[in-house]
Design an enzyme around this catalytic site. Sequence first.
Site, PDB file in Angstrom:
ATOM      1  CE  LYS A 168      -3.410  -2.748   1.411  1.00 56.06           C
ATOM      2  NZ  LYS A 168      -4.968  -2.877  -0.046  1.00 56.06           N
ATOM      3  CG  HIS A 287      -7.641 -10.398  -5.242  1.00 53.69           C
ATOM      4  ND1 HIS A 287      -9.151  -9.519  -5.581  1.00 53.69           N
ATOM      5  CD2 HIS A 287      -7.011  -9.813  -3.821  1.00 53.69           C
ATOM      6  CE1 HIS A 287      -9.015  -8.976  -4.840  1.00 53.69           C
ATOM      7  NE2 HIS A 287      -7.664  -9.340  -3.339  1.00 53.69           N
TER       8      HIS A 287
END
Length: 449
Positions: A168, A287
């Site tokens: 992130k 994912h």
Amino acid sequence: KASVGFKAGVKDYRLTYYTPDYETKDTDILAAFRVTPQPGVPAEEAGAAVAAESSTGTWTTVWTDGLTSLDRYKGRCYHIEAVIGEENQYICYVAYPLDLFEEGSVTNMFTSIVGNVFGFKALRALRLEDLRIPPAYSKTFQGPPHGIQVERDKLNKYGRPLLGCTIKPKLGLSAKNYGRAVYECLRGGLDFTKDDENVNSQPFMRWRDRFVFCAEALYKAQAETGEIKGHYLNATAGTCEEMMKRAVFARELGAPIVMHDYLTGGFTANTSLAHYCRDNGLLLHIHRAMHAVIDRQKNHGMHFRVLAKGLRMSGGDHIHAGTVVGKLEGEREITLGFVDLLRDDFIEKDRSRGIFFTQDWVSMPGVIPVASGGIHVWHMPALTEIFGDDSVLQFGGGTLGHPWGNAPGAVANRVALEACVQARNEGRDLAREGNEIIREAAKWSPELA
């Protein structure tokens, strides 16, 4: 009675497609649908309509029905039960003959079973709760490129869950700074770092630059720790050709693992990528971006356990599976139900865990569930207990949010994990003593404190 077959006009589906005395075959694909009919539509008609519209039926009798054997090819609604506590809602069980499906194509299976029927007027809502995939069909798929045991052998990591971290901020870093974050996390003690699902190839960071800097980070961290490290390089792209190009480049860099968003990318692309990964020794991380669009409504759509079964057939070595404890939705028993469906070879029917059918995967490799989303070190005892060793625990903000920086955040996670695994192996109760175990470990690890 025979005249019913050929009167013109709209006719009831239940005359042909509701067969309560049907004995299911070992080769049938079985489906459990949660059906909410429109007011005034009987349950048998609704269940039969689902069977018809997802197999051979149409709204009237067509003369070409006479050119085939409907009895051989039609889906059949063979059992209906009312849902307890819900007014006018039923679980309808449908059996599909194997011949209706193309071999080795998850795409074709879903096009049939969850195609047009979901827009059907006679139904207020429809949800596919579970599928039984017979060995005769699952054997036409290669499944996960490698599976759990091969992955452990490749990584040389045993007896504990693996640790990951999503880098992130997910968007906006340059490739060089991104690679630096990867290095710090891996150096601190994580096994994997991860591209976020929406990191593909944007103007601020093109894919090739990211791959190169992440590979550099990987090799540096491996050299310094003596452990095998991985970074999930997201190969998802706008076309299959571009996706394969990225996977090929990842392999050329010597990366151990690539990643794909299998619902937005599609099952066709996913299966192609899985085949490439198996042929070239790459692990494949999956994912599930977009899953909640399909699975979050309780009475319409498709339960995630069905998407998970589809993925195990299409191929993936890791898949995100909720956390039970973090920021995203997931109930414990239900989650553990589909975690078992991903990992185990034989799963017994167990309605309390949402498993409608006994599923035998006949030695198809397993998929490692990934717990990710709003988890941090204080969740570690619960996660270790819930998911067990064959899992990846992924802490994004829970690593990078450490006040001292990324590497200390990674150290804290690794220390917490090792402490939990050791405590469990010594026979301590993680559920009860979890916080105490972490506090003890924090005494000799300033990063964790």
